[in-house]
Design a protein around this motif. Structure first.
Motif, PDB file in Angstrom:
ATOM      1  N   ASP A  16       0.826  -1.203   0.000  1.00 25.09           N
ATOM      2  CA  ASP A  16       0.000   0.000   0.000  1.00 25.09           C
ATOM      3  C   ASP A  16       0.860   1.252   0.000  1.00 25.09           C
ATOM      4  O   ASP A  16       2.089   1.193   0.147  1.00 25.09           O
ATOM      5  CB  ASP A  16      -0.923   0.014   1.219  1.00 25.09           C
ATOM      6  CG  ASP A  16      -2.088  -0.944   1.084  1.00 25.09           C
ATOM      7  OD1 ASP A  16      -2.794  -1.161   2.081  1.00 25.09           O
ATOM      8  OD2 ASP A  16      -2.280  -1.500  -0.030  1.00 25.09           O
ATOM      9  N   SER A  17       0.178   2.380  -0.119  1.00 25.98           N
ATOM     10  CA  SER A  17       0.839   3.687  -0.083  1.00 25.98           C
ATOM     11  C   SER A  17       0.269   4.512   1.070  1.00 25.98           C
ATOM     12  O   SER A  17      -0.867   4.306   1.510  1.00 25.98           O
ATOM     13  CB  SER A  17       0.618   4.441  -1.398  1.00 25.98           C
ATOM     14  OG  SER A  17       1.204   3.748  -2.478  1.00 25.98           O
ATOM     15  N   ARG A  19       0.805   8.778   2.726  1.00 29.57           N
ATOM     16  CA  ARG A  19       1.523  10.051   2.673  1.00 29.57           C
ATOM     17  C   ARG A  19       1.520  10.695   4.050  1.00 29.57           C
ATOM     18  O   ARG A  19       0.461  10.888   4.660  1.00 29.57           O
ATOM     19  CB  ARG A  19       0.902  11.013   1.664  1.00 29.57           C
ATOM     20  CG  ARG A  19       1.764  12.259   1.461  1.00 29.57           C
ATOM     21  CD  ARG A  19       1.238  13.182   0.389  1.00 29.57           C
ATOM     22  NE  ARG A  19       0.182  14.056   0.867  1.00 29.57           N
ATOM     23  CZ  ARG A  19      -0.131  15.211   0.291  1.00 29.57           C
ATOM     24  NH1 ARG A  19       0.520  15.633  -0.773  1.00 29.57           N
ATOM     25  NH2 ARG A  19      -1.122  15.944   0.776  1.00 29.57           N
ATOM     26  N   ARG A  67      11.093   4.081  -3.571  1.00 35.35           N
ATOM     27  CA  ARG A  67       9.757   3.833  -3.032  1.00 35.35           C
ATOM     28  C   ARG A  67       9.182   5.068  -2.337  1.00 35.35           C
ATOM     29  O   ARG A  67       7.967   5.296  -2.379  1.00 35.35           O
ATOM     30  CB  ARG A  67       9.795   2.679  -2.017  1.00 35.35           C
ATOM     31  CG  ARG A  67      10.250   1.346  -2.591  1.00 35.35           C
ATOM     32  CD  ARG A  67      10.077   0.228  -1.580  1.00 35.35           C
ATOM     33  NE  ARG A  67      10.875   0.421  -0.370  1.00 35.35           N
ATOM     34  CZ  ARG A  67      10.363   0.474   0.852  1.00 35.35           C
ATOM     35  NH1 ARG A  67       9.051   0.359   1.032  1.00 35.35           N
ATOM     36  NH2 ARG A  67      11.161   0.638   1.897  1.00 35.35           N
ATOM     37  N   GLN A  82       5.881  10.836   0.699  1.00 36.11           N
ATOM     38  CA  GLN A  82       5.025   9.890  -0.013  1.00 36.11           C
ATOM     39  C   GLN A  82       5.684   8.526   0.039  1.00 36.11           C
ATOM     40  O   GLN A  82       6.820   8.373  -0.426  1.00 36.11           O
ATOM     41  CB  GLN A  82       4.832  10.328  -1.464  1.00 36.11           C
ATOM     42  CG  GLN A  82       4.008   9.358  -2.296  1.00 36.11           C
ATOM     43  CD  GLN A  82       2.563   9.262  -1.842  1.00 36.11           C
ATOM     44  OE1 GLN A  82       1.930  10.275  -1.555  1.00 36.11           O
ATOM     45  NE2 GLN A  82       2.046   8.046  -1.771  1.00 36.11           N
ATOM     46  N   ASN A  84       5.391   4.628  -1.018  1.00 29.53           N
ATOM     47  CA  ASN A  84       4.759   3.635  -1.879  1.00 29.53           C
ATOM     48  C   ASN A  84       5.389   2.267  -1.649  1.00 29.53           C
ATOM     49  O   ASN A  84       6.487   2.154  -1.105  1.00 29.53           O
ATOM     50  CB  ASN A  84       4.921   4.032  -3.342  1.00 29.53           C
ATOM     51  CG  ASN A  84       4.253   5.355  -3.666  1.00 29.53           C
ATOM     52  OD1 ASN A  84       3.258   5.736  -3.053  1.00 29.53           O
ATOM     53  ND2 ASN A  84       4.810   6.066  -4.638  1.00 29.53           N
ATOM     54  N   SER A  85       4.688   1.242  -2.082  1.00 31.02           N
ATOM     55  CA  SER A  85       5.188  -0.131  -1.967  1.00 31.02           C
ATOM     56  C   SER A  85       5.694  -0.415  -0.558  1.00 31.02           C
ATOM     57  O   SER A  85       6.803  -0.928  -0.364  1.00 31.02           O
ATOM     58  CB  SER A  85       6.305  -0.370  -2.988  1.00 31.02           C
ATOM     59  OG  SER A  85       5.847  -0.126  -4.302  1.00 31.02           O
TER      60      SER A  85
END
Length: 124
Positions: A16-17, A19, A67, A82, A84-85
């Motif tokens: 998932d991501s 922020r 990432r 941010q 990610n992964s």
């Protein structure tokens, strides 16, 4: 006195991501280099990413390179991370930090101001 307040904590699954945001007040945000660090239970605080005052120069730990992305909006006095992964090993309390002089670097001892931290938990 600069105050930093992180937000964006969460419990997410691997892949998932998420922020994170860090809002600054009480100082001249646009003159500070900013960074994110993290600390997992039983481990030392480690560098994640940093950005210089203009946002043009960024630095990343090898473990998050490709990432995570650090960015800043000087008009909003905010720095972002941010992510990610996400992986379970990214689980930690994430801290925002500000540095008054010089460029961004990965050493926590040179940062003058710290936020209270925000929890990120990644389940497998």
């Amino acid at each position: 006195q600069v105050q930093l307040v992180e937000s964006g904590r969460g419990l997410v699954r691997a892949g998932d991501s998420l922020r994170l945001s860090c809002a600054a007040s009480g100082g001249t945000f646009s003159s500070y280099s900013m960074a994110w660090f993290r600390q997992a239970p039983g481990k030392e605080r480690e560098f994640v990413a940093a950005v210089n005052w203009s946002g043009r120069s960024t630095y990343y730990a090898d473990s998050v390179k490709g990432r995570f992305t650090i960015s800043r909006d000087n008009a909003k006095n905010t720095v972002y991370l941010q992510m990610n992964s996400l992986k379970p090993e990214d689980t930690a309390v994430y801290y925002c930090a500000a540095k008054s002089y010089g460029g961004a670097n990965p050493y926590p001892s040179v940062y003058d101001y710290w936020g209270q931290g925000t929890q990120v938990t990644v389940s497998s």
